[in-house]
Scaffold this motif. Sequence first.
Motif, PDB file in Angstrom:
ATOM      1  N   ALA A 123      30.930  43.023  28.988  1.00 55.83           N
ATOM      2  CA  ALA A 123      30.812  42.978  27.746  1.00 55.83           C
ATOM      3  C   ALA A 123      29.477  43.892  27.474  1.00 55.83           C
ATOM      4  CB  ALA A 123      30.603  41.580  27.098  1.00 55.83           C
ATOM      5  N   LEU A 124      28.248  43.856  28.384  1.00 60.84           N
ATOM      6  CA  LEU A 124      27.059  44.395  28.070  1.00 60.84           C
ATOM      7  C   LEU A 124      27.063  45.961  28.313  1.00 60.84           C
ATOM      8  CD1 LEU A 124      24.829  41.377  28.831  1.00 60.84           C
ATOM      9  CD2 LEU A 124      25.928  42.054  26.569  1.00 60.84           C
ATOM     10  N   LEU A 125      28.109  46.373  28.994  1.00 55.32           N
ATOM     11  CA  LEU A 125      28.126  47.694  29.637  1.00 55.32           C
ATOM     12  C   LEU A 125      28.545  48.968  28.547  1.00 55.32           C
ATOM     13  CD1 LEU A 125      29.404  47.218  33.397  1.00 55.32           C
ATOM     14  CD2 LEU A 125      27.045  47.258  32.357  1.00 55.32           C
ATOM     15  N   ASP A 126      28.196  49.918  28.703  1.00 55.82           N
ATOM     16  CA  ASP A 126      28.569  51.031  27.790  1.00 55.82           C
ATOM     17  C   ASP A 126      29.956  51.476  27.845  1.00 55.82           C
ATOM     18  OD1 ASP A 126      26.139  51.038  26.458  1.00 55.82           O
ATOM     19  OD2 ASP A 126      25.599  52.781  27.788  1.00 55.82           O
ATOM     20  N   ASP A 127      30.528  51.197  29.088  1.00 60.77           N
ATOM     21  CA  ASP A 127      31.892  51.541  29.334  1.00 60.77           C
ATOM     22  C   ASP A 127      32.967  50.515  29.509  1.00 60.77           C
ATOM     23  OD1 ASP A 127      30.748  50.707  31.775  1.00 60.77           O
ATOM     24  OD2 ASP A 127      31.619  51.945  33.276  1.00 60.77           O
ATOM     25  N   ARG A 128      32.393  49.552  28.704  1.00 53.51           N
ATOM     26  CA  ARG A 128      33.394  48.206  28.820  1.00 53.51           C
ATOM     27  C   ARG A 128      35.029  48.343  28.354  1.00 53.51           C
ATOM     28  NH1 ARG A 128      29.310  47.826  25.223  1.00 53.51           N
ATOM     29  NH2 ARG A 128      29.798  48.062  22.928  1.00 53.51           N
ATOM     30  N   GLU A 129      34.901  49.427  27.535  1.00 50.28           N
ATOM     31  CA  GLU A 129      36.322  49.679  26.978  1.00 50.28           C
ATOM     32  C   GLU A 129      37.117  50.436  28.308  1.00 50.28           C
ATOM     33  OE1 GLU A 129      36.811  52.123  23.413  1.00 50.28           O
ATOM     34  OE2 GLU A 129      35.849  50.280  22.266  1.00 50.28           O
ATOM     35  N   GLN A 130      36.720  51.031  29.084  1.00 53.98           N
ATOM     36  CA  GLN A 130      37.413  51.644  30.042  1.00 53.98           C
ATOM     37  C   GLN A 130      37.645  50.584  31.282  1.00 53.98           C
ATOM     38  OE1 GLN A 130      34.682  52.908  28.410  1.00 53.98           O
ATOM     39  NE2 GLN A 130      34.543  55.227  28.541  1.00 53.98           N
ATOM     40  N   LEU A 131      36.658  49.936  31.308  1.00 52.07           N
ATOM     41  CA  LEU A 131      36.701  48.792  32.392  1.00 52.07           C
ATOM     42  C   LEU A 131      37.841  47.789  32.058  1.00 52.07           C
ATOM     43  CD1 LEU A 131      32.792  48.142  33.009  1.00 52.07           C
ATOM     44  CD2 LEU A 131      34.423  49.271  34.774  1.00 52.07           C
ATOM     45  N   ALA A 132      37.866  47.515  30.809  1.00 49.44           N
ATOM     46  CA  ALA A 132      38.957  46.699  30.397  1.00 49.44           C
ATOM     47  C   ALA A 132      40.284  46.940  30.554  1.00 49.44           C
ATOM     48  CB  ALA A 132      38.622  46.259  28.655  1.00 49.44           C
ATOM     49  N   ALA A 133      40.460  48.384  30.254  1.00 49.52           N
ATOM     50  CA  ALA A 133      41.860  49.086  30.373  1.00 49.52           C
ATOM     51  C   ALA A 133      41.957  49.174  32.012  1.00 49.52           C
ATOM     52  CB  ALA A 133      41.692  50.557  29.926  1.00 49.52           C
ATOM     53  N   ARG A 134      41.261  49.366  32.877  1.00 54.18           N
ATOM     54  CA  ARG A 134      41.161  49.391  34.370  1.00 54.18           C
ATOM     55  C   ARG A 134      41.596  47.803  34.851  1.00 54.18           C
ATOM     56  NH1 ARG A 134      36.436  52.180  37.100  1.00 54.18           N
ATOM     57  NH2 ARG A 134      37.856  52.146  39.075  1.00 54.18           N
ATOM     58  N   THR A 135      41.027  47.119  34.352  1.00 57.22           N
ATOM     59  CA  THR A 135      41.479  45.532  34.586  1.00 57.22           C
ATOM     60  C   THR A 135      42.695  45.316  34.373  1.00 57.22           C
ATOM     61  OG1 THR A 135      38.916  44.985  34.417  1.00 57.22           O
ATOM     62  CG2 THR A 135      40.647  43.312  34.375  1.00 57.22           C
ATOM     63  N   ASP A 136      43.324  45.531  33.016  1.00 57.77           N
ATOM     64  CA  ASP A 136      44.434  45.478  32.765  1.00 57.77           C
ATOM     65  C   ASP A 136      45.418  46.102  33.588  1.00 57.77           C
ATOM     66  OD1 ASP A 136      43.808  43.909  30.623  1.00 57.77           O
ATOM     67  OD2 ASP A 136      44.028  45.473  28.920  1.00 57.77           O
ATOM     68  N   ASP A 137      45.239  47.177  34.131  1.00 54.60           N
ATOM     69  CA  ASP A 137      46.035  48.046  35.178  1.00 54.60           C
ATOM     70  C   ASP A 137      46.287  47.538  36.163  1.00 54.60           C
ATOM     71  OD1 ASP A 137      47.512  50.335  35.890  1.00 54.60           O
ATOM     72  OD2 ASP A 137      45.814  50.698  37.029  1.00 54.60           O
ATOM     73  N   LEU A 138      45.332  46.975  36.968  1.00 58.74           N
ATOM     74  CA  LEU A 138      45.154  46.266  38.137  1.00 58.74           C
ATOM     75  C   LEU A 138      45.730  45.000  38.267  1.00 58.74           C
ATOM     76  CD1 LEU A 138      42.895  44.072  39.347  1.00 58.74           C
ATOM     77  CD2 LEU A 138      41.374  46.006  38.650  1.00 58.74           C
ATOM     78  N   ILE A 139      45.803  44.254  37.009  1.00 58.46           N
ATOM     79  CA  ILE A 139      46.516  43.052  36.910  1.00 58.46           C
ATOM     80  C   ILE A 139      48.049  43.328  36.986  1.00 58.46           C
ATOM     81  CG2 ILE A 139      46.934  41.180  35.379  1.00 58.46           C
ATOM     82  CD1 ILE A 139      43.835  41.244  34.620  1.00 58.46           C
ATOM     83  N   ALA A 140      48.312  44.204  35.995  1.00 62.91           N
ATOM     84  CA  ALA A 140      49.633  44.405  35.932  1.00 62.91           C
ATOM     85  C   ALA A 140      50.057  45.047  37.329  1.00 62.91           C
ATOM     86  CB  ALA A 140      49.940  45.712  34.865  1.00 62.91           C
ATOM     87  N   THR A 141      49.361  45.694  38.020  1.00 64.84           N
ATOM     88  CA  THR A 141      49.811  46.319  39.340  1.00 64.84           C
ATOM     89  C   THR A 141      50.212  44.994  40.223  1.00 64.84           C
ATOM     90  OG1 THR A 141      48.583  48.344  39.076  1.00 64.84           O
ATOM     91  CG2 THR A 141      49.257  47.786  41.442  1.00 64.84           C
ATOM     92  N   HIS A 142      49.339  44.144  40.261  1.00 66.68           N
ATOM     93  CA  HIS A 142      49.475  42.944  40.968  1.00 66.68           C
ATOM     94  C   HIS A 142      50.736  42.096  40.777  1.00 66.68           C
ATOM     95  CE1 HIS A 142      48.766  39.056  42.952  1.00 66.68           C
ATOM     96  NE2 HIS A 142      47.977  39.639  43.937  1.00 66.68           N
ATOM     97  N   LEU A 143      50.832  42.020  39.379  1.00 67.68           N
ATOM     98  CA  LEU A 143      51.940  41.042  38.829  1.00 67.68           C
ATOM     99  C   LEU A 143      53.432  41.676  38.986  1.00 67.68           C
ATOM    100  CD1 LEU A 143      50.380  39.481  35.766  1.00 67.68           C
ATOM    101  CD2 LEU A 143      50.427  38.702  37.875  1.00 67.68           C
ATOM    102  N   SER A 144      53.464  43.041  39.065  1.00 63.93           N
ATOM    103  CA  SER A 144      54.584  43.718  39.484  1.00 63.93           C
ATOM    104  C   SER A 144      55.122  43.513  40.982  1.00 63.93           C
ATOM    105  CB  SER A 144      54.342  45.349  39.243  1.00 63.93           C
ATOM    106  OG  SER A 144      53.543  46.000  40.187  1.00 63.93           O
ATOM    107  N   GLY A 145      54.244  43.298  41.740  1.00 65.24           N
ATOM    108  CA  GLY A 145      54.524  42.806  43.123  1.00 65.24           C
ATOM    109  C   GLY A 145      53.810  43.727  44.222  1.00 65.24           C
ATOM    110  N   ASP A 146      52.876  44.892  43.573  1.00 68.66           N
ATOM    111  CA  ASP A 146      52.301  45.702  44.406  1.00 68.66           C
ATOM    112  C   ASP A 146      50.918  45.281  44.899  1.00 68.66           C
ATOM    113  OD1 ASP A 146      51.333  47.876  45.864  1.00 68.66           O
ATOM    114  OD2 ASP A 146      51.313  49.390  44.197  1.00 68.66           O
ATOM    115  N   VAL A 147      50.848  44.334  45.728  1.00 72.90           N
ATOM    116  CA  VAL A 147      49.882  43.483  45.912  1.00 72.90           C
ATOM    117  C   VAL A 147      48.579  44.530  46.621  1.00 72.90           C
ATOM    118  CG1 VAL A 147      48.548  41.708  47.518  1.00 72.90           C
ATOM    119  CG2 VAL A 147      50.829  41.407  46.219  1.00 72.90           C
TER     120      VAL A 147
END
Length: 265
Positions: A123-147
Motif C-alpha cells: 500500500a505504501l509503494l508508488d507502483d501498488r496498482e501494478q503490483l495489485a494487478a500482478r498479484t491478481d494475475d498470479l492468483i488466477a494462474t494458480h487457481l486455473s491449475g497452472d501451479v
Amino acid sequence: MPTLTVPGAHLHYEVRGSGPLVVLAGAPMDAAALAPLADLLASDHTVVTTDPRGINRSRLDDPGQDSTPELRADDLARLIAHVDAGPATVFGSSGGAVTALALVQSRPELVRRIIAHEPPFYALLDDREQLAARTDDLIATHLSGDVIGAWKKFMDLTGFVLPDGAVEQMFGGERDPQAVADERRWFAHEMRGTSSWQPDLEALRAAAPRIVIGIGDESAGQHCDRTSRALAGALDEEPVMFPGGHIGFADDPERFAPSLRSVLE
C-alpha cells in the motif's frame, strides 16, 4: 497438542519454556516452520507458536472464509489472553508481520513490542496498482491449475532468484497433500488480503516506539525489502537488519536467534 476455539476457527498452538512471553507468527507458515527458532528462545522465554487459521492443524468452520490480517490479529489477541503471560513481544515474518502490525493497531495493550520482519503489503509503494494487478494475475494462474506458472510469476514479483529448474523441482510431481492444501488456501484465500492490507499509519505512528521493522541482509532489492523500507520511512524509523533472506529464521535459526535476542532485550 492444545487447541483454542476462536470465532470461526480452532487454532492449533504450542507453548515452550518460561519467562517473558514471545509469540512467533507466520502466515502462511505454520508452527513447524518456527519450531527450531522457538526451541532456541525457550531457554529463557515463554514462546508461543501457532498454525494460522485455515493452515495445517488450525481448522476453519467455513473452509471458504478468507484470511485477513485483522482476523489473524484477533486470533493472536485471543491466544495471548488465553496463555495469560503477556503483554507479548511478537515476532511476525512475511504475512505474519502484517498480522503483528494489525495486532498493535487494534490491541496495543497486549503488545510489549513487535518485530515486523519483511511485511509484504504494497500500500505504501508508488507502483501498488501494478503490483495489485500482478498479484491478481498470479492468483488466477494458480487457481486455473497452472501451479508452476503461478510460482514463476510469484518469484518474478518478489525478486526471489532460484536456479534453473528449481520451481519445477519444488512444486512439480508428487507432493505432500497437506502442503498442497495449505498452498492452495494461501493463493485462494490469504495472499490478496495480506498483500493489499491498508495500514492505519496514525495508529502505527502512535505505537512506533514499540515497532521494529526487520529486513534480511540478503534481501536487498527484493519486494519485501522495498515494502519494509517504505513502512520504516512512513514511521520515521530505521530498519533493523537480520541474518539471511526472507526466511532467514527458518533457513538458519542458530544464526538468526542472537540477532532476534538483541531486539528482545
